[in-house]
Design an enzyme around this catalytic site. Structure first.
Site, PDB file in Angstrom:
ATOM      1  CE1 TYR D  33      -3.250   2.931   0.460  1.00 32.52           C
ATOM      2  CE2 TYR D  33      -2.030   3.420   2.478  1.00 32.52           C
ATOM      3  CZ  TYR D  33      -2.957   3.784   1.509  1.00 32.52           C
ATOM      4  OH  TYR D  33      -3.587   5.000   1.582  1.00 32.52           O
ATOM      5  N   PRO D  86       0.602  15.037   3.158  1.00 32.40           N
ATOM      6  CG  PRO D  86      -1.150  15.801   1.824  1.00 32.40           C
ATOM      7  CD  PRO D  86       0.276  16.104   2.209  1.00 32.40           C
ATOM      8  CG  MET D  87       1.654  10.436   2.727  1.00 32.09           C
ATOM      9  SD  MET D  87       3.300   9.742   2.933  1.00 32.09           S
ATOM     10  CE  MET D  87       3.816  10.589   4.429  1.00 32.09           C
ATOM     11  CB  SER D 115      -4.303  12.286   4.771  1.00 32.28           C
ATOM     12  OG  SER D 115      -5.292  11.658   3.974  1.00 32.28           O
ATOM     13  CD  GLN D 142      -5.826  15.460   1.340  1.00 35.44           C
ATOM     14  OE1 GLN D 142      -5.992  14.637   2.237  1.00 35.44           O
ATOM     15  NE2 GLN D 142      -6.466  15.396   0.177  1.00 35.44           N
ATOM     16  CE1 TYR D 144      -7.479  13.425  -2.865  1.00 33.53           C
ATOM     17  CE2 TYR D 144      -7.640  12.268  -0.780  1.00 33.53           C
ATOM     18  CZ  TYR D 144      -6.943  12.563  -1.934  1.00 33.53           C
ATOM     19  OH  TYR D 144      -5.722  12.012  -2.156  1.00 33.53           O
ATOM     20  CB  THR D 170      -5.572  16.486  -2.896  1.00 36.88           C
ATOM     21  OG1 THR D 170      -4.803  16.713  -1.708  1.00 36.88           O
ATOM     22  CG2 THR D 170      -4.774  15.617  -3.856  1.00 36.88           C
ATOM     23  NE  ARG D 179      -1.739   3.254  -5.332  1.00 37.56           N
ATOM     24  CZ  ARG D 179      -2.421   4.287  -4.862  1.00 37.56           C
ATOM     25  NH1 ARG D 179      -2.458   5.417  -5.532  1.00 37.56           N
ATOM     26  NH2 ARG D 179      -3.042   4.207  -3.718  1.00 37.56           N
ATOM     27  CE  LYS D 236       0.016  16.440  -1.700  1.00 40.40           C
ATOM     28  NZ  LYS D 236      -0.520  15.191  -2.245  1.00 40.40           N
ATOM     29  CG  HIS D 260      -1.259  11.730  -5.309  1.00 36.33           C
ATOM     30  ND1 HIS D 260      -2.288  12.590  -5.023  1.00 36.33           N
ATOM     31  CD2 HIS D 260      -1.393  10.713  -4.430  1.00 36.33           C
ATOM     32  CE1 HIS D 260      -3.011  12.114  -4.021  1.00 36.33           C
ATOM     33  NE2 HIS D 260      -2.474  10.971  -3.635  1.00 36.33           N
ATOM     34  CG  ASP D 291       4.515  16.294  -2.907  1.00 35.92           C
ATOM     35  OD1 ASP D 291       4.461  16.065  -4.139  1.00 35.92           O
ATOM     36  OD2 ASP D 291       3.535  16.137  -2.165  1.00 35.92           O
ATOM     37  N   GLY D 293       9.827  12.639  -4.258  1.00 34.52           N
ATOM     38  CA  GLY D 293      11.184  12.145  -4.422  1.00 34.52           C
ATOM     39  C   GLY D 293      12.243  12.864  -3.614  1.00 34.52           C
ATOM     40  CB  VAL D 294      12.241  15.756  -1.322  1.00 36.19           C
ATOM     41  CG1 VAL D 294      13.207  16.422  -0.354  1.00 36.19           C
ATOM     42  CG2 VAL D 294      11.869  16.708  -2.453  1.00 36.19           C
TER      43      VAL D 294
HETATM   44  C1  LIG Z   1       0.655   5.945   1.231  1.00 38.01           C
HETATM   45  C2  LIG Z   1       0.375   7.299   0.658  1.00 38.01           C
HETATM   46  C3  LIG Z   1      -0.856   7.901   0.911  1.00 38.01           C
HETATM   47  C4  LIG Z   1      -1.123   9.163   0.405  1.00 38.01           C
HETATM   48  N1  LIG Z   1      -2.304   9.748   0.706  1.00 38.01           N
HETATM   49  C5  LIG Z   1      -2.541  11.011   0.271  1.00 38.01           C
HETATM   50  C6  LIG Z   1      -3.703  11.680   0.667  1.00 38.01           C
HETATM   51  O1  LIG Z   1      -4.525  11.151   1.391  1.00 38.01           O
HETATM   52  N2  LIG Z   1      -3.914  12.927   0.201  1.00 38.01           N
HETATM   53  C7  LIG Z   1      -3.009  13.551  -0.615  1.00 38.01           C
HETATM   54  O2  LIG Z   1      -3.209  14.674  -1.019  1.00 38.01           O
HETATM   55  N3  LIG Z   1      -1.872  12.942  -0.973  1.00 38.01           N
HETATM   56  C8  LIG Z   1      -1.620  11.686  -0.546  1.00 38.01           C
HETATM   57  N4  LIG Z   1      -0.458  11.089  -0.893  1.00 38.01           N
HETATM   58  C9  LIG Z   1       0.532  11.820  -1.722  1.00 38.01           C
HETATM   59  C10 LIG Z   1       1.534  12.566  -0.844  1.00 38.01           C
HETATM   60  O3  LIG Z   1       0.905  13.653  -0.220  1.00 38.01           O
HETATM   61  C11 LIG Z   1       2.708  13.138  -1.647  1.00 38.01           C
HETATM   62  O4  LIG Z   1       2.205  13.925  -2.708  1.00 38.01           O
HETATM   63  C12 LIG Z   1       3.667  12.109  -2.227  1.00 38.01           C
HETATM   64  O5  LIG Z   1       3.791  10.994  -1.399  1.00 38.01           O
HETATM   65  C13 LIG Z   1       5.017  12.799  -2.387  1.00 38.01           C
HETATM   66  O6  LIG Z   1       5.973  11.973  -2.939  1.00 38.01           O
HETATM   67  P1  LIG Z   1       7.108  11.180  -2.066  1.00 38.01           P
HETATM   68  O7  LIG Z   1       6.361  10.063  -1.409  1.00 38.01           O
HETATM   69  O8  LIG Z   1       8.020  10.724  -3.160  1.00 38.01           O
HETATM   70  O9  LIG Z   1       7.758  12.123  -1.112  1.00 38.01           O
HETATM   71  C14 LIG Z   1      -0.183   9.822  -0.397  1.00 38.01           C
HETATM   72  C15 LIG Z   1       1.046   9.215  -0.635  1.00 38.01           C
HETATM   73  C16 LIG Z   1       1.337   7.974  -0.119  1.00 38.01           C
HETATM   74  C17 LIG Z   1       2.678   7.379  -0.372  1.00 38.01           C
END
Ligand SMILES: Cc1cc2nc3c(=O)[nH]c(=O)nc-3n(C[C@H](O)[C@H](O)[C@H](O)COP(=O)(O)O)c2cc1C
Ligand SMILES: Cc1cc2nc3c(=O)[nH]c(=O)nc-3n(C[C@H](O)[C@H](O)[C@H](O)COP(=O)(O)O)c2cc1C
Ligand SMILES: Cc1cc2nc3c(=O)[nH]c(=O)nc-3n(C[C@H](O)[C@H](O)[C@H](O)COP(=O)(O)O)c2cc1C
Ligand SMILES: Cc1cc2nc3c(=O)[nH]c(=O)nc-3n(C[C@H](O)[C@H](O)[C@H](O)COP(=O)(O)O)c2cc1C
Lengths: 372, 372, 372, 372
Positions: D33, D86-87, D115, D142, D144, D170, D179, D236, D260, D291, D293-294
């Site tokens: 996930y 936000p994750m 998130s 964050q 939706y 977002t 995925r 975003k 994302h 954001d 890849g940082v």
């Molecule tokens: C497991 C996971 C859950 C995510 N959930 C959200 C989310 O709920 N809302 C959102 O705007 N972005 C979500 N994202 C995207 C992240 O906010 C972010 O844009 C992205 O992870 C940045 O890239 P990085 O993981 O390479 O640093 C999620 C990313 C991951 C990996």
């Protein structure tokens, strides 16, 4: 320094071959210290790749029966345009240490830059080199600013007294980057090897690998230093054309285009990438030297054709030293110098002054008619 | 030369397939000698990569039912635009040696350039080739300047007397580069194979692999030679447009754009990279040929479309010779020639003269609207 | 065609996953025949790489709740902009053969182009497809010129009588290239599978894999054919903008930008590389389609944004057919179509007409201020 | 959240090292996930590669003895320019979940974006963070769009009541992409972890991984939302300069340049590629964040030099959380922040405001004289 010359390990046909030989000889900690790079090693790999990416477009049928590799620098003849880059703690690589490295360089007509973090007294090195003065290259002293100006000045004066011929102020190591390879190997300085030219407090903090290194100097410090020495002053670690222009304005005597071999700021551009714009910026106002990733005669030739007056070589000579002491270094430099001479002939250049950018082509697809 | 034709090894579907076959047949020393490259092999790999990087943009629906691959050169018909590149010591690859190679070329309408370092007398090769003269390609003699002009001239006169049709003066090997593969294999010439056309002293020094090769000629030597022969004179090993212009000025008869297959100056640009600017520089004033890395009919087609009049092939034919003697070479040339004919048809070109740069595209990302 | 639908192999999550599944099911010869490429496979790999190299710059916050993938072509609705590329001998992949492929396409609203080298009678395929006509995509017939015009015309008339809706004249296979993979596998047509729509003599020579294929047509033949059919006429295999202009001049009805999936001229440019200049050349005068390397919805989206009206898919559907017959093809097309719909929504495009080059960026380093 | 701090796994020397540690600790489903990407992972890899491809051209001899990393944003001080992206569902990684992540961020002066799919009540997170308010970074929420506007507004009002300081809408996830990694791992939410802030129906459909996510909002919805909240509103997931201009026109308060993390539209351009044109488009009218890849301090520095005001970090912090809970996150952020400070000093920048594009060079061959 050992009395008899060590044998050259079998199978060494070019300078780069020493790396594998050294890896077998050095213990894990020393290997980690010498080979370490900052971050992910991007800059280190970029240094090498950038030389490879430049193609040579040789000239033919020119008079090259007698190829010469000599130049002059700061009014002094330079038998060959190679110098040993300043590198700390060379006795960690081999008992011959800095003296072995310096004598080998002298024997090949190459220059030697003693690191202020050397593991041998600067006076000892200078005395050894000056014993036989014929045909050797220049002997320079590399400097970091110490915690206070008085201590810094004292070091400069010792270098002057020992008749070093130029000062190299390294300006790209304001902060010491922790390097993963050293940390993973748990590297510690062995007893008996240390930064013997520095005041105890400086050496301790420089030696403690996690600590910040010294004071970060500014352009004002450069001006201050320049006013206090009669030696030519070079800055080492300059990559930005704006800084080159500033150095020219302050009448600094020379620049070494360097990214510290990728040991400080990772993802700094390759020196071969930086060199053309640097040369354009100084426009001959002061001489440029360059280091980083040079292992082949053609690398050196490209550097010279891009505008460098001479080239410094770092790690590869540490590997030669570790593999066969002074004999290894002399052999490694000889291979490099011979390669340079052959490459000059093959490019139709009998003298270094015959080199310029018209011999070079950056790697790019052929230019074709696109108006299909 | 063997009386009966050797069998073609199974599984050879294109010229490049001969390399693996040869590797199995040749002893380590001969393999090292023929396959060696200078330095790190950058130029050798670049030669191949540069052909691959050029894309073809074929034309369709043109009349290509009868595709022809013939041309003319120096007023003589050329049945197909391929020549065997001059390569030393071919008897090291196979007893058929230069005679086998030359006969196979003749049988396929390809040209043959005898190296002055051949292991067969130039008169023997010429006699064998002239026995059956119908439909064969040109027979040329390659030359290095020898230690003195008299010896050089004598060699030229022998070539003229044996009715070679052009002289190829190689100008990119002023100095012989030591090649690591040969050194590692400890390669030495076996008894009975030698440079039989050269005076003993020249052959010895050329054969001693560490020695400098011959005298480095200059433009004056070219003028001197041109005044002393009635044969067309080509220069081999020219990559720089300025040199091409100089050659045109001196009324040299042709140029071979070559980097010696990456055996002399490593990191010299690929010949496919050099060709467009060379063609622009001579602007048709004299014919260009090219060699280096050609193994496919499409490689040859690209070379011709970039302005070459014909293409020389080196190592791949040594591999064919080593694998199956003259029969292998004839087969290898036949595969290449057939591929060229098919590629011509697929590009809508019924004649070589229909090829030009509008069929080519250097590899590059698609050009899109960027004003997002 | 089998009565019950075959199960989809487990783990197929996108169209490309079918390749590994097919490799396990097909015998060596059939695998070699379907997967083979010309030469070294440069063009085949370039086709895929070129799609990957184009980046998407999506638009956001547009009304995309109802995404539609339909278009019109030659005045006929196109439920989705996908067609099965003409491919010979599909019964070699699976007993369902061309009928299975065509029905699966129809079920997904995709078009189907029957190869003139099909292993099923063109009338049989047409009858099967027309049984259920609702919502299916177009049914086209692909043509090579046969040895004589009368035979060619007869084939065209059969296609017209069977109510094929357009003719696709393939112009990039003037000569059949031998393909190493087939040769190595010793591929031969099994009994019971053949080119049943061709006169026996044509089929024999086309089937004998070493033989030249048919007559190479010219622009005159195109004009001749166009005058003799009332169906829209497309040319398949055009890459050069000059040819596109000529086609427009002759009022050809459409072009398929194709390099035959890298099966004919190796090192032909990728179709994604050719498309922008082709679109510029025709400037909307006639519709462009494209094929080669499309496996993802985003590949199709890029093609459409670069100016293609629809996209043909070749090998990936053979792999789906081989893995699970008609059910596999329907599933594979469904995955692709769903990916396209999702990608459209993610790019802010509710309709295909919303796509243009402003959504695309060729892969390139970021553009930075370079005036350092 | 656990009472005692967990130990940091051995050998973690930089933030990226947490990935391998987490892989060992997470079960297959959770790993799938968190690590999953859309399509073939092109965008995910491009994100990282694009940072690496930008070279640094450092300035030297500037006054950098006291380097500061603070900024201001929306009138509020930002101790360091880093935020947790936000994750969703962070309790899946570790029992500390969102509370642990948020407290660790606060401890390091970094911001935290909760998130709307969090597995902890937004009020709980806010209360924990506000317990110690000194020196922490901003706390944002964050969002939706939910199925109806009333439910959406209710969520916004809860966030306002809990004193979140900005809203992040977002806009790049209009449709949820399936995925492959999750599908292959058969990932299902374990009992006790869910989207606790969403109405049951929303959570169920968002949780069912195959379902479409929410309503796709439009610019009208943005205007509607902006009129109903007093909090700064950021969008975003914006990559296109035209959308940036539209956002500026609607007086949106900030933009997060994001794809994302490559989890939505595969082959979307890297954020480092998008940033320069985005910065040019808004020309300072509103702040940009970025954001994707940082992992290194130099990545963050490049983002800031390209025009970003702050940088969000995603997956790497999930790995830190999974490896050592809040302690891991604090440690990971500390490493990143220290790397940034060191890199600033090495680039001669004492303040973030000293950074600009003159420190950067996109990877490209050196520019040489080409008029050979
Ligand atoms: C497991 C996971 C859950 C995510 N959930 C959200 C989310 O709920 N809302 C959102 O705007 N972005 C979500 N994202 C995207 C992240 O906010 C972010 O844009 C992205 O992870 C940045 O890239 P990085 O993981 O390479 O640093 C999620 C990313 C991951 C990996
Ligand atoms: C082990 C080691 C120690 C170094 N110590 C110093 C030093 O004390 N002072 C300095 O200016 N540069 C130092 N450098 C950098 C070198 O002078 C030189 O810039 C770099 O090694 C050149 O790259 P190369 O190793 O690829 O040839 C050191 C480099 C290494 C590898
Ligand atoms: C084993 C060997 C010997 C060669 N000897 C000569 C020579 O005697 N004279 C010469 O002009 N070139 C010589 N060459 C260079 C070839 O003529 C030619 O330029 C080169 O091989 C072309 O590249 P290719 O091998 O990739 O086709 C030799 C090349 C090889 C491989
Ligand atoms: C096995 C096979 C047979 C083919 N037969 C034909 C054919 O009979 N006529 C034709 O115009 N193209 C033929 N093609 C080319 C396809 O129509 C198409 O251009 C190509 O496969 C597209 O590339 P892709 O396979 O990467 O999608 C064939 C391709 C394959 C793989």
């Amino acid at each position: 320094m050992s009395a008899t010359l060590e044998p050259i390990p079998p199978g060494i046909l070019s300078l780069a071959d020493y790396e594998a030989a050294a890896r077998q000889r050095l213990d894990e900690g020393a290997w980690a210290y010498f080979s370490a790079h900052a971050g992910d090693g991007l800059t280190r790999r970029a240094n090498r790749a950038a030389w490879d990416r430049i193609g040579l477009v040789p000239r033919v049928l020119r008079a090259v029966r007698e190829v010469r590799t000599d130049a002059t620098l700061f009014g002094r003849p330079l038998p060959c345009p190679l110098l040993v880059a300043p590198m700390a703690l060379q006795r960690l690589a081999h008992p011959d240490g800095e003296v072995g490295m310096a004598l080998a360089a002298a024997a090949q007509g190459a220059g030697f830059v003693l690191s202020s973090q050397a593991s041998t007294l600067l006076e000892t090195v200078a005395a050894a080199v000056r014993r036989d003065d014929s045909g050797r290259g220049p002997l320079w002293f590399q400097l970091y600013f110490l915690s206070d100006r008085a201590a810094t000045l004292e070091l400069v004066q010792r270098a002057e007294a020992a008749r070093y011929e130029a000062l190299v102020l390294t300006v790209d190591a304001a902060v010491r980057t922790p390097r993963a390879a050293e940390q993973r190997a748990g590297f510690k300085l062995p007893a008996g090897v240390g930064m013997v030219n520095l005041p105890a407090s400086e050496a301790a903090s420089a030696g403690s690998l996690g600590a910040l290194l010294a004071r970060a100097p500014t352009w004002d410090d450069v001006a201050w230093l320049k006013a206090r020495t009669r030696l030519p002053l070079l800055l080492k670690g300059v990559l930005h054309p704006q800084d080159a222009r500033e150095a020219a304005r302050l009448q600094v005597d020379g620049l070494i285009v360097s990214n510290h071999g990728g040991r400080t700021l990772d993802s700094a551009i390759a020196t071969a990438q930086a060199l053309p714009a640097m040369a354009d910026a100084v426009a001959g106002a002061l001489p440029l030297l360059v280091d980083g990733g040079v292992v082949r005669g053609t690398d050196a030739l490209k550097a010279l054709a891009l505008g460098a007056r001479a080239v410094l070589v770092g790690r590869p000579l540490i590997w030669a030293l570790a593999s066969a002491g002074a004999a290894g270094v002399a052999h490694g430099l000889r291979l490099l110098r011979d390669e340079l001479a052959v490459a000059l002939a093959q490019c139709g250049a009998a003298r270094l002054a015959d080199l310029d950018r018209s011999l070079l082509l950056a790697d790019a697809p052929p230019l074709l008619g696109r108006d299909i």
